[in-house]
Design a protein around this motif. Sequence first.
Motif, PDB file in Angstrom:
ATOM      1  N   GLY A  15       0.797  -1.219   0.000  1.00  0.00           N
ATOM      2  CA  GLY A  15       0.000   0.000   0.000  1.00  0.00           C
ATOM      3  C   GLY A  15       0.828   1.267   0.000  1.00  0.00           C
ATOM      4  O   GLY A  15       0.517   2.220  -0.722  1.00  0.00           O
ATOM      5  N   LEU A  16       1.888   1.320   0.803  1.00  0.00           N
ATOM      6  CA  LEU A  16       2.722   2.515   0.856  1.00  0.00           C
ATOM      7  C   LEU A  16       3.461   2.725  -0.457  1.00  0.00           C
ATOM      8  O   LEU A  16       3.550   3.853  -0.956  1.00  0.00           O
ATOM      9  N   THR A  17       3.996   1.657  -1.039  1.00  0.00           N
ATOM     10  CA  THR A  17       4.693   1.785  -2.317  1.00  0.00           C
ATOM     11  C   THR A  17       3.737   2.263  -3.399  1.00  0.00           C
ATOM     12  O   THR A  17       4.097   3.094  -4.248  1.00  0.00           O
ATOM     13  N   GLN A  18       2.501   1.778  -3.370  1.00  0.00           N
ATOM     14  CA  GLN A  18       1.502   2.241  -4.336  1.00  0.00           C
ATOM     15  C   GLN A  18       1.202   3.725  -4.140  1.00  0.00           C
ATOM     16  O   GLN A  18       1.105   4.485  -5.121  1.00  0.00           O
ATOM     17  N   ARG A  19       1.059   4.147  -2.876  1.00  0.00           N
ATOM     18  CA  ARG A  19       0.801   5.567  -2.625  1.00  0.00           C
ATOM     19  C   ARG A  19       1.957   6.424  -3.122  1.00  0.00           C
ATOM     20  O   ARG A  19       1.754   7.495  -3.714  1.00  0.00           O
ATOM     21  N   ALA A  20       3.195   5.969  -2.866  1.00  0.00           N
ATOM     22  CA  ALA A  20       4.374   6.720  -3.307  1.00  0.00           C
ATOM     23  C   ALA A  20       4.412   6.812  -4.833  1.00  0.00           C
ATOM     24  O   ALA A  20       4.676   7.877  -5.400  1.00  0.00           O
ATOM     25  N   HIS A  29       6.607  13.450 -11.831  1.00  0.00           N
ATOM     26  CA  HIS A  29       7.825  12.654 -11.956  1.00  0.00           C
ATOM     27  C   HIS A  29       7.528  11.336 -12.658  1.00  0.00           C
ATOM     28  O   HIS A  29       6.378  11.020 -12.966  1.00  0.00           O
ATOM     29  N   ALA A  30       8.598  10.561 -12.903  1.00  0.00           N
ATOM     30  CA  ALA A  30       8.451   9.300 -13.634  1.00  0.00           C
ATOM     31  C   ALA A  30       8.994   8.154 -12.792  1.00  0.00           C
ATOM     32  O   ALA A  30      10.118   7.683 -13.006  1.00  0.00           O
ATOM     33  N   PRO A  31       8.198   7.686 -11.801  1.00  0.00           N
ATOM     34  CA  PRO A  31       8.678   6.576 -10.973  1.00  0.00           C
ATOM     35  C   PRO A  31       8.581   5.239 -11.707  1.00  0.00           C
ATOM     36  O   PRO A  31       7.693   5.030 -12.532  1.00  0.00           O
ATOM     37  N   SER A  32       9.520   4.361 -11.398  1.00  0.00           N
ATOM     38  CA  SER A  32       9.505   3.006 -11.941  1.00  0.00           C
ATOM     39  C   SER A  32       9.807   2.051 -10.793  1.00  0.00           C
ATOM     40  O   SER A  32      10.696   2.310  -9.975  1.00  0.00           O
ATOM     41  N   VAL A  33       9.064   0.979 -10.708  1.00  0.00           N
ATOM     42  CA  VAL A  33       9.191   0.050  -9.579  1.00  0.00           C
ATOM     43  C   VAL A  33      10.200  -1.048  -9.889  1.00  0.00           C
ATOM     44  O   VAL A  33      10.228  -1.578 -11.008  1.00  0.00           O
ATOM     45  N   VAL A  34      11.017  -1.374  -8.887  1.00  0.00           N
ATOM     46  CA  VAL A  34      11.858  -2.565  -8.928  1.00  0.00           C
ATOM     47  C   VAL A  34      11.550  -3.367  -7.672  1.00  0.00           C
ATOM     48  O   VAL A  34      11.769  -2.887  -6.557  1.00  0.00           O
ATOM     49  N   VAL A  54      16.985   6.720  -6.100  1.00  0.00           N
ATOM     50  CA  VAL A  54      16.335   5.472  -5.694  1.00  0.00           C
ATOM     51  C   VAL A  54      15.745   5.678  -4.308  1.00  0.00           C
ATOM     52  O   VAL A  54      16.447   6.096  -3.382  1.00  0.00           O
ATOM     53  N   ILE A  55      14.465   5.404  -4.165  1.00  0.00           N
ATOM     54  CA  ILE A  55      13.783   5.519  -2.877  1.00  0.00           C
ATOM     55  C   ILE A  55      13.209   4.149  -2.528  1.00  0.00           C
ATOM     56  O   ILE A  55      12.615   3.478  -3.371  1.00  0.00           O
ATOM     57  N   CYS A  56      13.376   3.752  -1.267  1.00  0.00           N
ATOM     58  CA  CYS A  56      12.916   2.433  -0.798  1.00  0.00           C
ATOM     59  C   CYS A  56      11.797   2.623   0.225  1.00  0.00           C
ATOM     60  O   CYS A  56      12.059   2.809   1.417  1.00  0.00           O
ATOM     61  N   VAL A 140       1.837   6.428   9.728  1.00  0.00           N
ATOM     62  CA  VAL A 140       3.160   6.132   9.165  1.00  0.00           C
ATOM     63  C   VAL A 140       3.162   6.362   7.659  1.00  0.00           C
ATOM     64  O   VAL A 140       4.082   6.987   7.108  1.00  0.00           O
ATOM     65  N   SER A 141       2.148   5.864   6.982  1.00  0.00           N
ATOM     66  CA  SER A 141       2.055   6.045   5.536  1.00  0.00           C
ATOM     67  C   SER A 141       1.969   7.526   5.168  1.00  0.00           C
ATOM     68  O   SER A 141       2.627   7.988   4.226  1.00  0.00           O
ATOM     69  N   ASP A 142       1.171   8.286   5.933  1.00  0.00           N
ATOM     70  CA  ASP A 142       1.054   9.722   5.669  1.00  0.00           C
ATOM     71  C   ASP A 142       2.393  10.424   5.849  1.00  0.00           C
ATOM     72  O   ASP A 142       2.792  11.258   5.024  1.00  0.00           O
ATOM     73  N   ALA A 143       3.086  10.104   6.938  1.00  0.00           N
ATOM     74  CA  ALA A 143       4.383  10.727   7.207  1.00  0.00           C
ATOM     75  C   ALA A 143       5.408  10.320   6.159  1.00  0.00           C
ATOM     76  O   ALA A 143       6.259  11.124   5.756  1.00  0.00           O
ATOM     77  N   ALA A 144       5.339   9.063   5.712  1.00  0.00           N
ATOM     78  CA  ALA A 144       6.279   8.583   4.699  1.00  0.00           C
ATOM     79  C   ALA A 144       6.113   9.354   3.392  1.00  0.00           C
ATOM     80  O   ALA A 144       7.109   9.710   2.735  1.00  0.00           O
ATOM     81  N   ILE A 145       4.880   9.625   3.005  1.00  0.00           N
ATOM     82  CA  ILE A 145       4.640  10.387   1.776  1.00  0.00           C
ATOM     83  C   ILE A 145       5.204  11.797   1.911  1.00  0.00           C
ATOM     84  O   ILE A 145       5.808  12.335   0.970  1.00  0.00           O
TER      85      ILE A 145
END
Length: 573
Positions: A15-20, A29-34, A54-56, A140-145
Amino acid sequence: MRSLKIILLSSAFNGLTQRAWLDLRQSGHAPSVVLFTDQATVCRQIEDCDADLVICPFLKDRVPQQLWSNPARPLVIIHPGIVGDRGASALDWAITQQVSRWGVTALQAVEEMDAGPIWSTCEFDMPADVRKSELYNGPVSDAAIECIRDVVEKFAKGFVPVPLDYTQPNVIGRLQPNMSQAERTFSWYDCARFIKRSIDAADGQPGVLASIQGAQYYLYDAHLDSRHGTPGDILAVQDDAVLVAAGDRSLWIGSLKRKAQPGEETFKLPARYVLAEKLAGIPVLDGSIASQTFNEQAYQPIRYRECGHVGELTFEFYNGAMSTEQCQRLVAALRWAKARETQVLLIKGGRASFSNGVHLNVIQAAKVPGLEAWANIQAIDDVCQELLTARQLVISGLTGSAGAGGVMLALAADRVFARAGVVLNPHYKTMGLYGSEYWTYSLPRAVGSEVAHKLTEECLPISALQAQQYGMIQGIGPRCPHAFSQWLMQQASSALDDENYVLTRARKATLDLEQVKRCREHELAQMQLDMVHNRQQFAEKCRNFVLKRKTCQTPQRLMAPWAVAREAASIDE
């Protein structure tokens, strides 16, 4: 700010990766998932592309030195802890120690885990009596974003991250060991609130290992109750949960996972399923809304109250999964609520999620999973049918994220509202399913056939804002769950005065029941091929999901065109 090429390196597209991913795209921007599969593959994918950053967001694997040591391309870890906090059990300790304030820190990856220089931090007041999954998917998800946005802005300005310095008085976080089961353990003679906190701190993973009726289980989904008994005894059963006596009162335990024997794989299931053979003679309580007065503090997976001309029905199923029996209970509740003299029926999800459709764990545990899946999909279709055919104006409130059939269930209402920040996955194909829940009727009705085809074929998440632009939802409320509930009731209470109400009533009056019936019949014919005859490998995909098997590669749909082109060129060379 120029558009950046950003890799999101994650252990799963959670869920957090999807929100990001959605938030970065919305910012231009142009994010790409690995997805982290194995070190060699991940290093090749990232080294061979020309990503700026790169953001994790969610990484359980150790970052290879080849990646974090590259000075030209920062690799930033999103850690769910305050500055100075280190370790994989950050949230577990925060809940256990009842901290009053917590946060998220974005730090640069170095050899020593969570010890790198600081890019950003965002703190929040810790909610009381919160379970880990609720904390993670909420504050946590809100703060992470917020941290991710800050990191991107700072990177564009040439910011140099600040080294972690434990001599500074404002750095109060410390290295915490991984929390062991010995540190989570409790006795049933302990007070119920302490036991609940132990279970809350291990919610999702790994659960708390405890003994019930002489056998060992991992416990999840705890709710306080005022009844008393001999500590450790099962006092009652209600719906899917069992009531276990503690030192001062008792707790409902909603889900269990049997401790595995060597070489065995076990998974979470409703407690009543797991303990079925041990429940002979245990009183079974009536949990129906017709027999229970609304009480937010009590264990009521389905609860109902009225406010003026609005009937509010809340269903709170663990992790948003809806088994055959849960759907049947919800159908009974809806029929009861529909018979009330209300003009608006408001349906809401629970604290952490709205709905994710059928219960894959219960399906996997069945003697014949395909037949259980077949029964489950028909039962959730019955829920949608009750919403589609209600006399009242039906409003659905997306209190949390929703996926697959859960999205379509919400769309069976006349109007849909969402809490800010929720993510929707309106598709089925990744699980090897055609889909049902009247989606071939409700989704085109909301967004048109062209967009409906796009959403179900692309299999990508969408934000609440995108859903509103498509016409799937009619409004977005506050991010705070309590504030959203109040806002949602205000929307429901004023719905009859809305200028769109007349149009909605006219649409309800002309509902083509034969068309609705044909949509269901067509969908179920396809689903029978998928669920019973395994046309698209649903059985294997369900098993892999339930047993949390690691993906073998990053799906191409999650890779940006620039990353795909670079990887293809690298392979050709």
